[in-house]
Design a protein around this motif. Sequence first.
Motif, PDB file in Angstrom:
ATOM      1  N   CYS A  50       0.831  -1.208   0.000  1.00  0.00           N
ATOM      2  CA  CYS A  50       0.000   0.000   0.000  1.00  0.00           C
ATOM      3  C   CYS A  50       0.864   1.256   0.000  1.00  0.00           C
ATOM      4  O   CYS A  50       0.622   2.199  -0.764  1.00  0.00           O
ATOM      5  CB  CYS A  50      -0.917   0.008   1.223  1.00  0.00           C
ATOM      6  N   LEU A  51       1.876   1.280   0.847  1.00  0.00           N
ATOM      7  CA  LEU A  51       2.739   2.453   0.948  1.00  0.00           C
ATOM      8  C   LEU A  51       3.508   2.695  -0.344  1.00  0.00           C
ATOM      9  O   LEU A  51       3.616   3.839  -0.813  1.00  0.00           O
ATOM     10  CB  LEU A  51       3.705   2.290   2.119  1.00  0.00           C
ATOM     11  N   LEU A  52       4.045   1.636  -0.938  1.00  0.00           N
ATOM     12  CA  LEU A  52       4.796   1.798  -2.178  1.00  0.00           C
ATOM     13  C   LEU A  52       3.878   2.234  -3.325  1.00  0.00           C
ATOM     14  O   LEU A  52       4.285   3.015  -4.188  1.00  0.00           O
ATOM     15  CB  LEU A  52       5.516   0.498  -2.532  1.00  0.00           C
ATOM     16  N   THR A  53       2.647   1.743  -3.320  1.00  0.00           N
ATOM     17  CA  THR A  53       1.692   2.176  -4.341  1.00  0.00           C
ATOM     18  C   THR A  53       1.358   3.658  -4.173  1.00  0.00           C
ATOM     19  O   THR A  53       1.326   4.416  -5.154  1.00  0.00           O
ATOM     20  CB  THR A  53       0.403   1.339  -4.265  1.00  0.00           C
ATOM     21  N   LEU A  54       1.121   4.074  -2.918  1.00  0.00           N
ATOM     22  CA  LEU A  54       0.838   5.489  -2.658  1.00  0.00           C
ATOM     23  C   LEU A  54       2.022   6.360  -3.069  1.00  0.00           C
ATOM     24  O   LEU A  54       1.839   7.453  -3.605  1.00  0.00           O
ATOM     25  CB  LEU A  54       0.501   5.693  -1.178  1.00  0.00           C
ATOM     26  N   ALA A  55       3.222   5.883  -2.816  1.00  0.00           N
ATOM     27  CA  ALA A  55       4.409   6.642  -3.214  1.00  0.00           C
ATOM     28  C   ALA A  55       4.520   6.716  -4.732  1.00  0.00           C
ATOM     29  O   ALA A  55       4.864   7.765  -5.294  1.00  0.00           O
ATOM     30  CB  ALA A  55       5.657   6.004  -2.610  1.00  0.00           C
ATOM     31  N   LYS A  56       4.212   5.617  -5.417  1.00  0.00           N
ATOM     32  CA  LYS A  56       4.325   5.584  -6.873  1.00  0.00           C
ATOM     33  C   LYS A  56       3.359   6.551  -7.552  1.00  0.00           C
ATOM     34  O   LYS A  56       3.694   7.175  -8.567  1.00  0.00           O
ATOM     35  CB  LYS A  56       4.078   4.163  -7.377  1.00  0.00           C
ATOM     36  N   ILE A  57       2.152   6.698  -6.980  1.00  0.00           N
ATOM     37  CA  ILE A  57       1.163   7.585  -7.615  1.00  0.00           C
ATOM     38  C   ILE A  57       1.164   8.984  -7.010  1.00  0.00           C
ATOM     39  O   ILE A  57       0.298   9.796  -7.322  1.00  0.00           O
ATOM     40  CB  ILE A  57      -0.252   6.968  -7.534  1.00  0.00           C
ATOM     41  N   GLY A  58       2.133   9.267  -6.120  1.00  0.00           N
ATOM     42  CA  GLY A  58       2.335  10.630  -5.659  1.00  0.00           C
ATOM     43  C   GLY A  58       1.624  11.038  -4.392  1.00  0.00           C
ATOM     44  O   GLY A  58       1.690  12.202  -3.993  1.00  0.00           O
ATOM     45  N   TYR A  59       0.977  10.084  -3.709  1.00  0.00           N
ATOM     46  CA  TYR A  59       0.280  10.417  -2.470  1.00  0.00           C
ATOM     47  C   TYR A  59       1.173  10.276  -1.241  1.00  0.00           C
ATOM     48  O   TYR A  59       0.780  10.638  -0.147  1.00  0.00           O
ATOM     49  CB  TYR A  59      -0.966   9.546  -2.302  1.00  0.00           C
ATOM     50  N   ALA A  60       2.342   9.712  -1.406  1.00  0.00           N
ATOM     51  CA  ALA A  60       3.298   9.553  -0.305  1.00  0.00           C
ATOM     52  C   ALA A  60       4.706   9.684  -0.861  1.00  0.00           C
ATOM     53  O   ALA A  60       4.936   9.590  -2.076  1.00  0.00           O
ATOM     54  CB  ALA A  60       3.117   8.202   0.389  1.00  0.00           C
ATOM     55  N   GLU A  61       5.648   9.913   0.044  1.00  0.00           N
ATOM     56  CA  GLU A  61       7.057   9.943  -0.332  1.00  0.00           C
ATOM     57  C   GLU A  61       7.830   9.085   0.660  1.00  0.00           C
ATOM     58  O   GLU A  61       7.411   8.901   1.810  1.00  0.00           O
ATOM     59  CB  GLU A  61       7.584  11.384  -0.350  1.00  0.00           C
ATOM     60  N   PHE A  62       8.974   8.578   0.207  1.00  0.00           N
ATOM     61  CA  PHE A  62       9.759   7.623   1.002  1.00  0.00           C
ATOM     62  C   PHE A  62      11.212   8.049   1.000  1.00  0.00           C
ATOM     63  O   PHE A  62      11.800   8.319  -0.057  1.00  0.00           O
ATOM     64  CB  PHE A  62       9.602   6.224   0.401  1.00  0.00           C
ATOM     65  N   ASP A  63      11.816   8.145   2.204  1.00  0.00           N
ATOM     66  CA  ASP A  63      13.208   8.585   2.296  1.00  0.00           C
ATOM     67  C   ASP A  63      14.170   7.429   2.560  1.00  0.00           C
ATOM     68  O   ASP A  63      15.340   7.635   2.881  1.00  0.00           O
ATOM     69  CB  ASP A  63      13.363   9.655   3.381  1.00  0.00           C
ATOM     70  N   GLY A  64      13.682   6.223   2.404  1.00  0.00           N
ATOM     71  CA  GLY A  64      14.507   5.054   2.670  1.00  0.00           C
ATOM     72  C   GLY A  64      14.173   4.379   3.982  1.00  0.00           C
ATOM     73  O   GLY A  64      14.484   3.196   4.180  1.00  0.00           O
ATOM     74  N   LYS A  65      13.536   5.113   4.887  1.00  0.00           N
ATOM     75  CA  LYS A  65      13.101   4.552   6.161  1.00  0.00           C
ATOM     76  C   LYS A  65      11.660   4.934   6.480  1.00  0.00           C
ATOM     77  O   LYS A  65      10.852   4.086   6.846  1.00  0.00           O
ATOM     78  CB  LYS A  65      14.016   5.026   7.292  1.00  0.00           C
ATOM     79  N   PHE A  66      11.351   6.230   6.328  1.00  0.00           N
ATOM     80  CA  PHE A  66      10.027   6.720   6.694  1.00  0.00           C
ATOM     81  C   PHE A  66       9.207   7.093   5.461  1.00  0.00           C
ATOM     82  O   PHE A  66       9.754   7.587   4.466  1.00  0.00           O
ATOM     83  CB  PHE A  66      10.140   7.952   7.598  1.00  0.00           C
ATOM     84  N   PHE A  67       7.908   6.877   5.576  1.00  0.00           N
ATOM     85  CA  PHE A  67       6.952   7.348   4.580  1.00  0.00           C
ATOM     86  C   PHE A  67       6.255   8.584   5.127  1.00  0.00           C
ATOM     87  O   PHE A  67       5.951   8.663   6.319  1.00  0.00           O
ATOM     88  CB  PHE A  67       5.913   6.273   4.273  1.00  0.00           C
ATOM     89  N   ARG A  68       5.979   9.526   4.271  1.00  0.00           N
ATOM     90  CA  ARG A  68       5.202  10.719   4.606  1.00  0.00           C
ATOM     91  C   ARG A  68       4.155  10.937   3.526  1.00  0.00           C
ATOM     92  O   ARG A  68       4.412  10.638   2.350  1.00  0.00           O
ATOM     93  CB  ARG A  68       6.084  11.971   4.687  1.00  0.00           C
ATOM     94  N   LEU A  69       3.003  11.477   3.910  1.00  0.00           N
ATOM     95  CA  LEU A  69       2.014  11.854   2.907  1.00  0.00           C
ATOM     96  C   LEU A  69       2.475  13.119   2.196  1.00  0.00           C
ATOM     97  O   LEU A  69       3.211  13.933   2.761  1.00  0.00           O
ATOM     98  CB  LEU A  69       0.646  12.103   3.555  1.00  0.00           C
ATOM     99  N   THR A  70       2.037  13.300   0.969  1.00  0.00           N
ATOM    100  CA  THR A  70       2.352  14.503   0.211  1.00  0.00           C
ATOM    101  C   THR A  70       1.111  15.383   0.111  1.00  0.00           C
ATOM    102  O   THR A  70      -0.014  14.928   0.385  1.00  0.00           O
ATOM    103  CB  THR A  70       2.818  14.151  -1.218  1.00  0.00           C
ATOM    104  N   PRO A  71       1.270  16.635  -0.299  1.00  0.00           N
ATOM    105  CA  PRO A  71       0.096  17.517  -0.445  1.00  0.00           C
ATOM    106  C   PRO A  71      -0.944  16.996  -1.428  1.00  0.00           C
ATOM    107  O   PRO A  71      -2.091  17.457  -1.405  1.00  0.00           O
ATOM    108  CB  PRO A  71       0.723  18.826  -0.950  1.00  0.00           C
ATOM    109  N   ARG A  72      -0.581  16.043  -2.255  1.00  0.00           N
ATOM    110  CA  ARG A  72      -1.545  15.489  -3.210  1.00  0.00           C
ATOM    111  C   ARG A  72      -2.758  14.893  -2.493  1.00  0.00           C
ATOM    112  O   ARG A  72      -3.869  14.856  -3.048  1.00  0.00           O
ATOM    113  CB  ARG A  72      -0.865  14.423  -4.071  1.00  0.00           C
ATOM    114  N   VAL A  73      -2.552  14.432  -1.252  1.00  0.00           N
ATOM    115  CA  VAL A  73      -3.660  13.851  -0.484  1.00  0.00           C
ATOM    116  C   VAL A  73      -4.779  14.864  -0.279  1.00  0.00           C
ATOM    117  O   VAL A  73      -5.955  14.491  -0.132  1.00  0.00           O
ATOM    118  CB  VAL A  73      -3.131  13.321   0.874  1.00  0.00           C
TER     119      VAL A  73
END
Length: 255
Positions: A50-73
């Motif tokens: 789920c997290l990787l999918t959200l990152a792929k479509i721009g709803y999240a970002e990943f720094d190698g350890k943590f995921f964060r939501l992006t303004p796209r949400v």
Amino acid sequence: MTEEAPDRDHMAALEKGLAVIECFDAAHDKLTIADVARATELSRAAARRCLLTLAKIGYAEFDGKFFRLTPRVLRLGHAWLASAALPQLVQPFLERLSEETHESSSACLLDGHEIVYIARSAQRRIMSVGLSVGTRLPAFCTSMGRVLLAARDPADARARILAGPPRALTPHTVTAPDRLAAILAEVRAQGYCIVDQELELGLISIAMPLINTRGEVIAAFNLSGQVQRSSAEEMAERFLPGMRQLQALLRPLVS
């Protein structure tokens, strides 16, 4: 025992993805895969997908350890605000009420055990935490939350309160379910609610329901002020007449 037939129209993957988005909040703005798995009760593998999918479509970002939501949400919330008539309808009324009383006013809906702000007119910052459209607060200890809970079946209201569960935010916060049930009965009978420093010290709020022509409670609105300026009794005396007028003006307009 006969198992319930599966719902063929239910998309479990979509449900999981939305649950992952919802587990991020002000206290958890960055999360690991393990954090999300615990918060959502998903497996680590499902949380990761789920997290990787959200990152792929721009709803999240990943720094190698943590995921964060992006303004796209924000697109998700904006879609509702843009399509719903109620926030646009009540906003000018709240602004007029706020100008007349010199206090901040808001409107909200009930979502589970929380209230969600859908409109707001702020005269000044009244809480240590900033309030805006989309802000969520516990329903059990807020004036608008109690107004909305009082409109529910008592058993449903109790279940929503316990889902929190209720915890003391100040020395004045009422958390006992039986005491809260009695308060809701009083709110239901008098048609308004005053909360005196239960959400935050120094904050007093008075709320009323927005009712349509069928007598259904659609939302709630309030005025909030500081105890240094007015006591709860003084706020009720000064502001209830104007709030009742606003309630009457909106009644034929809300559906």
